[in-house]
Design an enzyme around this catalytic site. Sequence first.
Site, PDB file in Angstrom:
ATOM      1  N   HIS A 104      -3.725   5.402   5.154  1.00 40.65           N
ATOM      2  CA  HIS A 104      -4.317   5.075   3.850  1.00 40.65           C
ATOM      3  C   HIS A 104      -5.256   6.189   3.420  1.00 40.65           C
ATOM      4  O   HIS A 104      -5.826   6.898   4.243  1.00 40.65           O
ATOM      5  CB  HIS A 104      -5.056   3.722   3.893  1.00 40.65           C
ATOM      6  CG  HIS A 104      -6.145   3.645   4.911  1.00 40.65           C
ATOM      7  ND1 HIS A 104      -7.435   3.269   4.604  1.00 40.65           N
ATOM      8  CD2 HIS A 104      -6.151   3.886   6.243  1.00 40.65           C
ATOM      9  CE1 HIS A 104      -8.182   3.271   5.695  1.00 40.65           C
ATOM     10  NE2 HIS A 104      -7.427   3.642   6.706  1.00 40.65           N
ATOM     11  N   CYS A 115      -6.165   5.526  -3.621  1.00 43.98           N
ATOM     12  CA  CYS A 115      -5.288   4.997  -2.576  1.00 43.98           C
ATOM     13  C   CYS A 115      -4.005   4.399  -3.149  1.00 43.98           C
ATOM     14  O   CYS A 115      -2.961   4.407  -2.482  1.00 43.98           O
ATOM     15  CB  CYS A 115      -6.037   3.951  -1.745  1.00 43.98           C
ATOM     16  SG  CYS A 115      -6.560   2.485  -2.680  1.00 43.98           S
ATOM     17  N   HIS A 138      -7.313  -2.404  -1.929  1.00 42.95           N
ATOM     18  CA  HIS A 138      -7.052  -1.215  -1.121  1.00 42.95           C
ATOM     19  C   HIS A 138      -5.621  -1.274  -0.601  1.00 42.95           C
ATOM     20  O   HIS A 138      -5.104  -2.350  -0.301  1.00 42.95           O
ATOM     21  CB  HIS A 138      -8.044  -1.139   0.042  1.00 42.95           C
ATOM     22  CG  HIS A 138      -7.997   0.162   0.784  1.00 42.95           C
ATOM     23  ND1 HIS A 138      -8.031   1.378   0.154  1.00 42.95           N
ATOM     24  CD2 HIS A 138      -7.903   0.431   2.118  1.00 42.95           C
ATOM     25  CE1 HIS A 138      -7.972   2.343   1.058  1.00 42.95           C
ATOM     26  NE2 HIS A 138      -7.873   1.797   2.258  1.00 42.95           N
TER      27      HIS A 138
END
Length: 231
Positions: free
Chosen positions: A73, A162, A61
């Site tokens: 994010h 992401c 991530h």
Amino acid sequence: MLDTLIFLLEKFFFFCFSFLSSSPCCRYVGHAPAPPPPPLPHAAVLRRGDLLEVPRTLFTHFGIYLGNNRVAHLIPDILPVVTSDARLLRRKVTNTRLLLGVLTKRASVRVDSVEDFAYGARVLLNAMDRAVSRRALPGEEAARRAECLLGSAPYSLLWNNCEHFVTWCRYGAASSLQTEQFCQWLKSLIRDQRNVVLAALLGLLSLTYLGVSSGTTLPAIIIPFTLWMAS
């Protein structure tokens, strides 16, 4: 029904990413393996525009540091579609919200603390700089790009995740090394002619146990033929 669907999706993602992570091509595409980056320094040395990276069990991530212990994010989230209540939207995204966001292809670019972003995992600082060919933009520009995208956003597991968000903010062009790795694995899977034989055998088994019908005959012919032509 919803709980069953979420359970099956979790198992599917676990299988796909576990297989991918065990593949020899599962590394930054086009680059030699680099030594693991050092642990994240104390938060006081973080600068606006830094790229933060959190390796999870099945994926990685990414987020952009905005200063004052805040990280922007992109994360799949169904809630922005059904409510505009800022108080509800600020709450942590649960697994159910996340999986429904993946299914409906909806996400949000949100701001969380570094601790909530990391969720107990190790955070790496600007590790991607060594794996991409583009030069990083000035930190202030990267942070402003991230702030411009805050709010609801479309989502795609492969084409707008992401990693696309942070690479657009930090390097000026959206890309995803994880997507490239997955496509590379999928290409090698399709090119392997052993899968043609396996698909043909499964087709014959389905015809044997389910009987001959349009619902069984067409897949039994089309799938092996497509794999053969693509291999």
